[in-house]
Design a protein around this motif. Structure first.
Motif, PDB file in Angstrom:
ATOM      1  N   VAL A 287      -0.660   5.839   8.039  1.00 39.08           N
ATOM      2  CA  VAL A 287       0.659   5.219   8.049  1.00 39.08           C
ATOM      3  C   VAL A 287       1.647   6.188   7.412  1.00 39.08           C
ATOM      4  O   VAL A 287       1.412   6.690   6.309  1.00 39.08           O
ATOM      5  CB  VAL A 287       0.639   3.879   7.284  1.00 39.08           C
ATOM      6  CG1 VAL A 287       2.050   3.329   7.128  1.00 39.08           C
ATOM      7  CG2 VAL A 287      -0.253   2.873   8.003  1.00 39.08           C
ATOM      8  N   ASP A 288       2.724   6.464   8.107  1.00 41.31           N
ATOM      9  CA  ASP A 288       3.760   7.358   7.580  1.00 41.31           C
ATOM     10  C   ASP A 288       5.118   6.725   7.844  1.00 41.31           C
ATOM     11  O   ASP A 288       5.383   6.251   8.957  1.00 41.31           O
ATOM     12  CB  ASP A 288       3.672   8.729   8.255  1.00 41.31           C
ATOM     13  CG  ASP A 288       4.436   9.797   7.485  1.00 41.31           C
ATOM     14  OD1 ASP A 288       4.795   9.547   6.315  1.00 41.31           O
ATOM     15  OD2 ASP A 288       4.663  10.891   8.050  1.00 41.31           O
ATOM     16  N   GLY A 289       5.936   6.680   6.812  1.00 43.40           N
ATOM     17  CA  GLY A 289       7.216   6.009   6.951  1.00 43.40           C
ATOM     18  C   GLY A 289       7.060   4.517   7.176  1.00 43.40           C
ATOM     19  O   GLY A 289       7.940   3.865   7.748  1.00 43.40           O
ATOM     20  N   GLY A 290       5.929   3.972   6.738  1.00 41.97           N
ATOM     21  CA  GLY A 290       5.677   2.546   6.891  1.00 41.97           C
ATOM     22  C   GLY A 290       5.155   2.152   8.253  1.00 41.97           C
ATOM     23  O   GLY A 290       4.921   0.966   8.500  1.00 41.97           O
ATOM     24  N   GLU A 291       4.927   3.134   9.162  1.00 38.09           N
ATOM     25  CA  GLU A 291       4.459   2.830  10.512  1.00 38.09           C
ATOM     26  C   GLU A 291       3.153   3.557  10.803  1.00 38.09           C
ATOM     27  O   GLU A 291       2.986   4.720  10.418  1.00 38.09           O
ATOM     28  CB  GLU A 291       5.510   3.253  11.549  1.00 38.09           C
ATOM     29  CG  GLU A 291       6.835   2.522  11.439  1.00 38.09           C
ATOM     30  CD  GLU A 291       6.715   1.043  11.762  1.00 38.09           C
ATOM     31  OE1 GLU A 291       5.830   0.687  12.575  1.00 38.09           O
ATOM     32  OE2 GLU A 291       7.489   0.240  11.206  1.00 38.09           O
ATOM     33  N   PRO A 292       2.221   2.902  11.513  1.00 41.16           N
ATOM     34  CA  PRO A 292       0.982   3.600  11.902  1.00 41.16           C
ATOM     35  C   PRO A 292       1.308   4.704  12.914  1.00 41.16           C
ATOM     36  O   PRO A 292       1.910   4.437  13.952  1.00 41.16           O
ATOM     37  CB  PRO A 292       0.138   2.495  12.554  1.00 41.16           C
ATOM     38  CG  PRO A 292       0.796   1.205  12.208  1.00 41.16           C
ATOM     39  CD  PRO A 292       2.229   1.502  11.959  1.00 41.16           C
ATOM     40  N   VAL A 293       0.909   5.936  12.599  1.00 42.14           N
ATOM     41  CA  VAL A 293       1.209   7.061  13.490  1.00 42.14           C
ATOM     42  C   VAL A 293      -0.049   7.729  14.029  1.00 42.14           C
ATOM     43  O   VAL A 293       0.032   8.570  14.921  1.00 42.14           O
ATOM     44  CB  VAL A 293       2.089   8.110  12.776  1.00 42.14           C
ATOM     45  CG1 VAL A 293       3.445   7.515  12.409  1.00 42.14           C
ATOM     46  CG2 VAL A 293       1.397   8.677  11.534  1.00 42.14           C
TER      47      VAL A 293
ATOM     48  N   LEU B 264       0.812  -1.218   0.000  1.00 40.89           N
ATOM     49  CA  LEU B 264       0.000   0.000   0.000  1.00 40.89           C
ATOM     50  C   LEU B 264       0.845   1.267   0.000  1.00 40.89           C
ATOM     51  O   LEU B 264       0.313   2.361  -0.168  1.00 40.89           O
ATOM     52  CB  LEU B 264      -0.934   0.006   1.219  1.00 40.89           C
ATOM     53  CG  LEU B 264      -1.947  -1.136   1.306  1.00 40.89           C
ATOM     54  CD1 LEU B 264      -2.836  -0.965   2.536  1.00 40.89           C
ATOM     55  CD2 LEU B 264      -2.797  -1.224   0.048  1.00 40.89           C
ATOM     56  N   GLY B 265       2.150   1.124   0.181  1.00 45.56           N
ATOM     57  CA  GLY B 265       3.029   2.291   0.201  1.00 45.56           C
ATOM     58  C   GLY B 265       3.527   2.571   1.603  1.00 45.56           C
ATOM     59  O   GLY B 265       3.246   1.848   2.559  1.00 45.56           O
ATOM     60  N   THR B 266       4.269   3.657   1.741  1.00 43.17           N
ATOM     61  CA  THR B 266       4.820   4.035   3.052  1.00 43.17           C
ATOM     62  C   THR B 266       4.094   5.210   3.680  1.00 43.17           C
ATOM     63  O   THR B 266       4.302   5.507   4.853  1.00 43.17           O
ATOM     64  CB  THR B 266       6.314   4.393   2.923  1.00 43.17           C
ATOM     65  OG1 THR B 266       6.460   5.492   2.004  1.00 43.17           O
ATOM     66  CG2 THR B 266       7.111   3.199   2.408  1.00 43.17           C
ATOM     67  N   ARG B 267       3.224   5.893   2.908  1.00 40.79           N
ATOM     68  CA  ARG B 267       2.494   7.060   3.432  1.00 40.79           C
ATOM     69  C   ARG B 267       1.072   7.007   2.875  1.00 40.79           C
ATOM     70  O   ARG B 267       0.838   7.329   1.713  1.00 40.79           O
ATOM     71  CB  ARG B 267       3.200   8.357   3.032  1.00 40.79           C
ATOM     72  CG  ARG B 267       2.546   9.652   3.549  1.00 40.79           C
ATOM     73  CD  ARG B 267       3.428  10.839   3.208  1.00 40.79           C
ATOM     74  NE  ARG B 267       2.779  12.118   3.357  1.00 40.79           N
ATOM     75  CZ  ARG B 267       2.714  12.833   4.504  1.00 40.79           C
ATOM     76  NH1 ARG B 267       3.276  12.346   5.598  1.00 40.79           N
ATOM     77  NH2 ARG B 267       2.114  14.002   4.526  1.00 40.79           N
ATOM     78  N   TYR B 268       0.151   6.582   3.707  1.00 39.99           N
ATOM     79  CA  TYR B 268      -1.220   6.436   3.231  1.00 39.99           C
ATOM     80  C   TYR B 268      -2.212   6.482   4.389  1.00 39.99           C
ATOM     81  O   TYR B 268      -1.856   6.261   5.551  1.00 39.99           O
ATOM     82  CB  TYR B 268      -1.399   5.135   2.444  1.00 39.99           C
ATOM     83  CG  TYR B 268      -1.191   3.872   3.252  1.00 39.99           C
ATOM     84  CD1 TYR B 268      -2.244   3.271   3.948  1.00 39.99           C
ATOM     85  CD2 TYR B 268       0.060   3.263   3.313  1.00 39.99           C
ATOM     86  CE1 TYR B 268      -2.047   2.116   4.680  1.00 39.99           C
ATOM     87  CE2 TYR B 268       0.260   2.104   4.043  1.00 39.99           C
ATOM     88  CZ  TYR B 268      -0.787   1.532   4.721  1.00 39.99           C
ATOM     89  OH  TYR B 268      -0.597   0.389   5.451  1.00 39.99           O
ATOM     90  N   VAL B 269      -3.444   6.778   4.039  1.00 37.76           N
ATOM     91  CA  VAL B 269      -4.578   6.680   4.964  1.00 37.76           C
ATOM     92  C   VAL B 269      -5.438   5.523   4.503  1.00 37.76           C
ATOM     93  O   VAL B 269      -5.768   5.427   3.315  1.00 37.76           O
ATOM     94  CB  VAL B 269      -5.401   7.985   4.992  1.00 37.76           C
ATOM     95  CG1 VAL B 269      -6.778   7.750   5.604  1.00 37.76           C
ATOM     96  CG2 VAL B 269      -4.670   9.059   5.771  1.00 37.76           C
ATOM     97  N   LEU B 270      -5.783   4.641   5.427  1.00 36.69           N
ATOM     98  CA  LEU B 270      -6.695   3.532   5.133  1.00 36.69           C
ATOM     99  C   LEU B 270      -7.947   3.724   5.978  1.00 36.69           C
ATOM    100  O   LEU B 270      -7.892   3.661   7.208  1.00 36.69           O
ATOM    101  CB  LEU B 270      -6.037   2.199   5.454  1.00 36.69           C
ATOM    102  CG  LEU B 270      -6.910   0.952   5.231  1.00 36.69           C
ATOM    103  CD1 LEU B 270      -7.236   0.775   3.753  1.00 36.69           C
ATOM    104  CD2 LEU B 270      -6.222  -0.302   5.762  1.00 36.69           C
ATOM    105  N   VAL B 271      -9.049   3.994   5.305  1.00 39.83           N
ATOM    106  CA  VAL B 271     -10.347   4.107   5.969  1.00 39.83           C
ATOM    107  C   VAL B 271     -11.104   2.812   5.720  1.00 39.83           C
ATOM    108  O   VAL B 271     -11.233   2.384   4.573  1.00 39.83           O
ATOM    109  CB  VAL B 271     -11.157   5.302   5.428  1.00 39.83           C
ATOM    110  CG1 VAL B 271     -12.570   5.307   6.019  1.00 39.83           C
ATOM    111  CG2 VAL B 271     -10.462   6.616   5.748  1.00 39.83           C
ATOM    112  N   ASN B 272     -11.571   2.180   6.775  1.00 39.94           N
ATOM    113  CA  ASN B 272     -12.379   0.975   6.634  1.00 39.94           C
ATOM    114  C   ASN B 272     -13.816   1.307   7.022  1.00 39.94           C
ATOM    115  O   ASN B 272     -14.142   1.425   8.210  1.00 39.94           O
ATOM    116  CB  ASN B 272     -11.841  -0.154   7.504  1.00 39.94           C
ATOM    117  CG  ASN B 272     -12.616  -1.448   7.309  1.00 39.94           C
ATOM    118  OD1 ASN B 272     -13.503  -1.534   6.453  1.00 39.94           O
ATOM    119  ND2 ASN B 272     -12.301  -2.453   8.090  1.00 39.94           N
TER     120      ASN B 272
END
Length: 495
Positions: free
Chosen positions: A276-282, A259-267
């Motif tokens: 997620v930023d830099g591959g980590e949930p922030v 999904l990439g290293t910087r994304y928003v996932l809305v479920n």
């Protein structure tokens, strides 16, 4: 021995292609050599195991394949059928059985695609073809969903199912003959049901506690009341849960492997959001999404920033369906909430609502533009995050923050309401660009409209995952309030 390019021409007749087939001179993939026969055996075994992925072996002609691959069968026919089955199976298992955007008008995603020519080339070059096939499905939580599917299929064979009859809402402290059935149903769902305090038909506090735990796990309002939504959830059968797992396996195949290293996932399926930023949930947040009548679509887009103190331009459908009846009762009904009515969508000439015969306006052809001024009561709250999409939805703040205390948070017209939008904006800037949450609050309090651009764009995925699974395969189900899972599985069964 059939030449591969002749086979390619035949397969071009059998199925539309996303790219040309490669030519491998005189070589065949499946017959005429030890390596080919090993590939054929591995493919047949993978297709026999297709149910592990929620797929049906008959979709790939398993019976005909086994006949064609048997000793003494026509090698040309075997080569043709096995190649056609391979490109179909490999495509389905890696990028999805169906074209997602054709399943539902509320789905518009950038589904992964696979070139069939690339599949055939990779099959010919794979040193371990069985391992190659095993590597085609997505990673992540996909194997856990497979385990959940196997577990629930095993449950189906010997599981009891005691539906709780419909009726008036069952409230704590009530006495009702359905309570005994409720106890049975909860026990069937592997919940620890305490013995009755007094009589079996008494909805006592220990049983209420079990129901509240169930409601919390399913994303329902945690009140202990057996109302319509809780009853529907309790009465969901094992077969329906299996359908949900299959739909969620398919839905995961649609998305990119990474999904990439910087994304928003809305479920929208469980009313959640993660950044997620830099591959980590922030950052994580609760969200409010669309009602079953106005479902939040599944989309992929890009967020580039946000705006403070937005106007809200009311969509034409909402104007006609919801506000027109109010205007018919009282032409000034919208003024107190900061709404203005304009003569058309193309200019800013304000309209006096008392000059319009609202009874003559058709709700499906509402000609006027309604806009709400910024302020405490604005439907978008104080912040909104636009992103390109065909549905006219966005992520935004809300004036109705109390709704975040509800379990089933499907109250919007399709937009995504974020619980703590300013905290998300702070994380999106990540200390860059001189961003200050306090200064933004000052801008908001002053009633100013300001635009802020993120230092980097954020990929947005809005999905509808109604099943998640722990690594050991233990699933968490959310109810399919949009009915979308059933539509996905029906579409998968079509040729």
């Amino acid at each position: 021995m059939i030449r591969f390019r002749l086979l390619a021409a035949l397969l071009a007749f059998l199925a539309p292609l996303t790219g040309p087939f490669p030519s491998f001179a005189n070589e065949t993939l499946w017959v005429g050599s030890t390596a080919g026969e090993a590939r054929a055996a591995a493919l047949l075994q993978a297709i026999r195991s297709a149910p592990d992925h929620g797929l049906d072996p008959s979709w790939y002609g398993l019976a005909a394949l086994e006949k064609a691959a048997a000793p003494g069968a026509d090698p040309a026919l075997a080569e043709t059928l096995l190649t056609a089955a391979f490109v179909a199976y490999a495509g389905d298992i890696s990028t999805g059985r169906v074209r997602a955007n054709r399943v539902d008008r509320e789905i518009d995603i950038k589904q992964r695609k696979v070139e069939r020519a690339d599949l055939l080339k990779a099959a010919a070059e794979a040193t371990d073809f069985a391992a190659y096939l095993a590597g085609l499905p997505p990673k992540g939580d996909y194997p856990a969903l497979q385990k959940a599917l196997a577990t629930w299929r095993a449950k189906r064979d010997g599981a009891a199912y005691t539906p709780v009859p419909d009726g008036a809402a069952l409230k704590p402290g009530a006495t009702d003959p359905r309570v005994e059935l409720l106890r049975n149903r909860l026990a069937e769902l592997d919940l620890a049901v305490p013995a009755p305090v007094t009589t079996a038909d008494s909805y006592d506090e220990p049983l209420v506690a079990v129901v509240k735990a169930y409601q919390e796990a399913k994303g329902l309002t945690v009140d202990g009341i057996i109302g319509a939504k809780t009853l529907q959830s309790l009465n969901t059968s094992i077969d329906e849960r299996i359908v949900q797992i299959i739909a969620n396996l398919e839905r995961r195949r649609w998305l990119p492997e990474d999904l990439g290293t910087r994304y928003v996932l809305v479920n929208a399926g469980d009313y959640s959001m993660v950044f997620v930023d830099g591959g980590e949930p922030v950052f994580r947040s609760l969200v409010i999404v669309g009602t079953p009548r106005n479902p939040t679509p599944e989309i992929q887009s890009t967020m580039r920033g946000f705006q403070t103190n937005p106007y809200w331009t009311v969509p034409q459908s909402i104007s006609g369906e919801e506000y027109l009846p109010m205007l018919r009762r009282d032409p000034n009904a919208l003024q107190a909430a900061g709404f203005k009515i304009f003569e058309s969508w193309s200019d800013d000439t304000e309209l006096d609502p008392n000059t319009v015969d609202w009874n003559s306006v058709h709700p499906k052809a509402f000609p006027f533009r309604i806009r709400q001024d910024p302020g405490a009561g604005n439907a978008l709250g104080y912040i909104f995050f636009p992103f390109p999409n065909q549905y006219g939805i966005y992520m935004h703040d809300t004036a109705s923050r109390w709704l975040f205390t509800e379990g089933s948070r499907n109250f919007s017209h399709g937009c995504i309401r974020l619980q703590n939008p300013l905290d998300f904006a702070e994380k999106a800037f990540g200390g860059r660009g001189g961003f200050s949450k306090e200064r933004v609050r000052q801008v908001i309090d002053a009633g100013q409209q300001a635009h802020y651009t993120f230092p980097e764009p954020i990929t947005l995925y809005v999905t509808y995952r109604t099943v998640s699974a722990a690594p050991d395969g233990v699933p968490t189900f959310r109810d399919d309030v949009y009915g979308r899972d059933r539509r996905v599985v029906r579409a998968m069964a079509k040729p």
